[in-house]
Design a protein around this motif. Structure first.
Motif, mmCIF file in Angstrom:
data_model
loop_
_atom_site.group_PDB
_atom_site.id
_atom_site.type_symbol
_atom_site.label_atom_id
_atom_site.label_comp_id
_atom_site.label_asym_id
_atom_site.label_seq_id
_atom_site.Cartn_x
_atom_site.Cartn_y
_atom_site.Cartn_z
ATOM 1 N N THR A 1 59.572 -66.281 -59.102
ATOM 2 C CA THR A 1 58.311 -67.015 -59.198
ATOM 3 C C THR A 1 57.144 -66.080 -58.884
ATOM 4 O O THR A 1 57.331 -64.954 -58.421
ATOM 5 N N ASP A 2 55.937 -66.551 -59.127
ATOM 6 C CA ASP A 2 54.752 -65.744 -58.837
ATOM 7 C C ASP A 2 54.653 -65.427 -57.357
ATOM 8 O O ASP A 2 54.223 -64.326 -56.966
ATOM 9 N N GLU A 3 55.028 -66.377 -56.509
ATOM 10 C CA GLU A 3 54.986 -66.141 -55.074
ATOM 11 C C GLU A 3 55.996 -65.054 -54.666
ATOM 12 O O GLU A 3 55.693 -64.190 -53.831
ATOM 13 N N MET A 4 57.171 -65.101 -55.261
ATOM 14 C CA MET A 4 58.185 -64.100 -54.948
ATOM 15 C C MET A 4 57.745 -62.705 -55.418
ATOM 16 O O MET A 4 57.947 -61.709 -54.717
ATOM 17 N N ILE A 5 57.136 -62.629 -56.594
ATOM 18 C CA ILE A 5 56.653 -61.339 -57.104
ATOM 19 C C ILE A 5 55.540 -60.799 -56.210
ATOM 20 O O ILE A 5 55.489 -59.591 -55.909
ATOM 21 N N ALA A 6 54.633 -61.687 -55.762
ATOM 22 C CA ALA A 6 53.553 -61.257 -54.864
ATOM 23 C C ALA A 6 54.123 -60.736 -53.551
ATOM 24 O O ALA A 6 53.622 -59.741 -52.991
ATOM 25 N N LEU A 7 55.166 -61.385 -53.045
ATOM 26 C CA LEU A 7 55.797 -60.942 -51.807
ATOM 27 C C LEU A 7 56.444 -59.567 -51.984
ATOM 28 O O LEU A 7 56.340 -58.695 -51.105
ATOM 29 N N PRO B 1 45.074 -50.943 -53.803
ATOM 30 C CA PRO B 1 44.437 -50.205 -54.901
ATOM 31 C C PRO B 1 45.248 -48.961 -55.278
ATOM 32 O O PRO B 1 45.970 -48.394 -54.454
ATOM 33 N N VAL B 2 45.106 -48.532 -56.524
ATOM 34 C CA VAL B 2 45.915 -47.418 -57.039
ATOM 35 C C VAL B 2 45.662 -46.141 -56.246
ATOM 36 O O VAL B 2 46.598 -45.385 -55.948
ATOM 37 N N TRP B 3 44.409 -45.893 -55.881
ATOM 38 C CA TRP B 3 44.118 -44.650 -55.169
ATOM 39 C C TRP B 3 44.775 -44.632 -53.791
ATOM 40 O O TRP B 3 45.211 -43.572 -53.324
ATOM 41 N N GLN B 4 44.878 -45.789 -53.158
ATOM 42 C CA GLN B 4 45.585 -45.856 -51.877
ATOM 43 C C GLN B 4 47.088 -45.636 -52.064
ATOM 44 O O GLN B 4 47.734 -44.950 -51.265
ATOM 45 N N GLN B 5 47.643 -46.220 -53.117
ATOM 46 C CA GLN B 5 49.054 -45.998 -53.412
ATOM 47 C C GLN B 5 49.327 -44.513 -53.671
ATOM 48 O O GLN B 5 50.352 -43.975 -53.223
ATOM 49 N N TYR B 6 48.399 -43.860 -54.381
ATOM 50 C CA TYR B 6 48.570 -42.427 -54.700
ATOM 51 C C TYR B 6 48.540 -41.575 -53.443
ATOM 52 O O TYR B 6 49.404 -40.701 -53.249
ATOM 53 N N LEU B 7 47.565 -41.804 -52.570
ATOM 54 C CA LEU B 7 47.479 -41.017 -51.334
ATOM 55 C C LEU B 7 48.697 -41.255 -50.439
ATOM 56 O O LEU B 7 49.228 -40.316 -49.839
ATOM 57 N N LYS B 8 49.144 -42.498 -50.372
ATOM 58 C CA LYS B 8 50.337 -42.801 -49.577
ATOM 59 C C LYS B 8 51.567 -42.117 -50.170
ATOM 60 O O LYS B 8 52.417 -41.595 -49.441
ATOM 61 N N TYR B 9 51.644 -42.103 -51.503
ATOM 62 C CA TYR B 9 52.790 -41.459 -52.157
ATOM 63 C C TYR B 9 52.798 -39.956 -51.877
ATOM 64 O O TYR B 9 53.853 -39.372 -51.596
ATOM 65 N N LEU B 10 51.627 -39.316 -51.954
ATOM 66 C CA LEU B 10 51.542 -37.895 -51.623
ATOM 67 C C LEU B 10 51.965 -37.634 -50.185
ATOM 68 O O LEU B 10 52.710 -36.678 -49.898
ATOM 69 N N PHE B 11 51.501 -38.472 -49.270
ATOM 70 C CA PHE B 11 51.851 -38.317 -47.854
ATOM 71 C C PHE B 11 53.363 -38.468 -47.659
ATOM 72 O O PHE B 11 53.989 -37.687 -46.934
ATOM 73 N N ASP B 12 53.932 -39.465 -48.313
ATOM 74 C CA ASP B 12 55.370 -39.685 -48.166
ATOM 75 C C ASP B 12 56.178 -38.540 -48.772
ATOM 76 O O ASP B 12 57.207 -38.130 -48.212
ATOM 77 N N ILE B 13 55.708 -38.010 -49.911
ATOM 78 C CA ILE B 13 56.415 -36.898 -50.555
ATOM 79 C C ILE B 13 56.451 -35.682 -49.637
ATOM 80 O O ILE B 13 57.473 -34.982 -49.525
ATOM 81 N N LEU B 14 55.348 -35.421 -48.953
ATOM 82 C CA LEU B 14 55.301 -34.283 -48.031
ATOM 83 C C LEU B 14 56.304 -34.439 -46.900
ATOM 84 O O LEU B 14 56.724 -33.445 -46.297
ATOM 85 N N HIS B 15 56.703 -35.655 -46.614
ATOM 86 C CA HIS B 15 57.669 -35.922 -45.551
ATOM 87 C C HIS B 15 59.071 -36.226 -46.108
ATOM 88 O O HIS B 15 59.928 -36.751 -45.397
ATOM 89 N N GLY B 16 59.255 -35.913 -47.387
ATOM 90 C CA GLY B 16 60.573 -36.088 -47.987
ATOM 91 C C GLY B 16 60.948 -37.518 -48.315
ATOM 92 O O GLY B 16 62.130 -37.826 -48.504
ATOM 93 N N TYR C 1 56.507 -53.504 -51.328
ATOM 94 C CA TYR C 1 56.524 -52.139 -51.867
ATOM 95 C C TYR C 1 55.137 -51.491 -51.867
ATOM 96 O O TYR C 1 54.992 -50.359 -52.334
ATOM 97 N N GLY C 2 54.128 -52.193 -51.390
ATOM 98 C CA GLY C 2 52.783 -51.636 -51.338
ATOM 99 C C GLY C 2 52.068 -51.631 -52.663
ATOM 100 O O GLY C 2 51.069 -50.923 -52.829
ATOM 101 N N LEU C 3 52.542 -52.420 -53.633
ATOM 102 C CA LEU C 3 51.940 -52.449 -54.962
ATOM 103 C C LEU C 3 50.712 -53.351 -55.029
ATOM 104 O O LEU C 3 50.067 -53.414 -56.085
ATOM 105 N N ASP C 4 50.403 -54.054 -53.944
ATOM 106 C CA ASP C 4 49.217 -54.909 -53.925
ATOM 107 C C ASP C 4 47.960 -54.145 -53.538
ATOM 108 O O ASP C 4 46.850 -54.688 -53.616
#
Length: 304
Positions: free
Chosen positions: A41-47, A57-72, A52-55
């Motif tokens: 359902t829409d509620e389940m997809i929103a949850l 903004p894209v730029w925040q997801q990108y910076l978080k992804y870079l940070f996580d990549i640096l830590h393996g 996964y942090g997909l809610d």
């Protein structure tokens, strides 16, 4: 030498950042969604988006992804519940590296030998036969070669196992499937280099001084013709990486190539991005190692 290596490392890091950035934003613009279950359902997809942090903004997801990549940390798989992508890749990476190294060693080694034989027998029947074989090896895609090996050596003649991984016999067919195109390219390239070297002035001078053809070939021609072949290692490694994904799928090999192929139709974006980054690192390390070896063997490269 140290300055040269540091320069190459800096280029490698910049290239890796470009690969990470491109892979991240390409996943953002790809059509479709990983949530293919019609019962969601829409509620389940929103949850799940929040989990996964997909809610964000894209730029925040990108910076978080870079940070996580640096830590393996490559994130968590969308399809394999609570499975870190880094763990999934580490469990399969050794298999892919072993398969690729076996193919490179066998392909390059046999190509050097056959290329030398072809050059020593220039324009006779042996050279003509080997030229046909190498041309076929270059023309036919590796996955077609893999299917032919699977059909004849595995299914019809039952000489080797059809699939799986764990024994030496199970690694022969996929290794040959990847090694044959490498063998063909090295054979053609080394033959041309050997013929050019054997016709060079210093070889003619050595012959004039009384050295036999075997002495000239063993002392000078082989070594000098082998240096340009080193420049092929990077492109050959790229060919192995691109070909191994389908080869692992064909022979049911539990490597990262099979993981990559199965992640595409399910749109498991963290797995796709993580595999792409690992493939890129493997390729860049191969190219870096090749550049360092060439700079040691031929100091003119460092001066350039």
């Amino acid at each position: 030498m140290i300055k040269y290596i540091l320069k190459r490392l800096a280029i490698l890091l910049v290239t890796l950042w470009v690969v990470i950035t491109l892979s991240f934003f390409l996943m953002q613009v790809m059509p479709g969604t990983p949530y293919n279950n019609p019962r969601l359902t829409d509620e389940m997809i929103a949850l799940m988006n929040k989990q996964y942090g997909l809610d964000k903004p894209v730029w925040q997801q990108y910076l978080k992804y870079l940070f996580d990549i640096l830590h393996g940390d490559f994130g968590t798989s969308y399809q394999s519940i609570n499975q870190p992508v880094s763990r999934m890749l580490s469990q399969r990476l050794g298999v892919s590296i072993q398969l690729g190294l076996q193919a490179l060693v066998i392909g390059i080694g046999s190509g050097l030998i056959v290329g030398a034989i072809s050059a020593r027998n220039k324009n006779n029947k042996i050279d003509g036969f080997l030229s046909v074989v190498s041309t076929l090896g270059i023309s036919v895609p590796s996955f077609i070669i893999g299917l032919l090996l699977l059909d004849y050596l595995g299914f019809k003649w039952q000489l080797l196992p059809l699939s799986g991984w764990g024994t030496f016999a199970q690694s022969i067919l996929p290794t040959l499937g990847l090694a044959i195109p490498i063998f063909a390219q090295v054979t053609r390239f080394f033959r041309s280099e050997m013929i050019e070297t054997l016709n060079s002035d210093y070889i003619q001078l050595a012959r004039a001084k009384g050295l036999t053809m075997r002495q000239v070939t063993n002392r000078h021609a082989y070594r000098n013709s082998m240096i340009p072949v080193l420049t092929l290692v990077g492109p050959l490694a790229a060919g192995v990486l691109t070909g191994s994904a389908l080869m692992e799928r064909i022979f049911s090999i539990p490597g990262i190539g099979q993981l990559f192929v199965t992640a595409i139709p399910t749109k498991d974006y963290p797995v796709i991005m993580g595999t792409t980054i690992v493939y890129s690192v493997m390729l860049m390390v191969a190219i870096l190692a090749t550049d360092i070896i060439i700079s040691i063997v031929d100091p003119r490269v460092r001066l350039q």
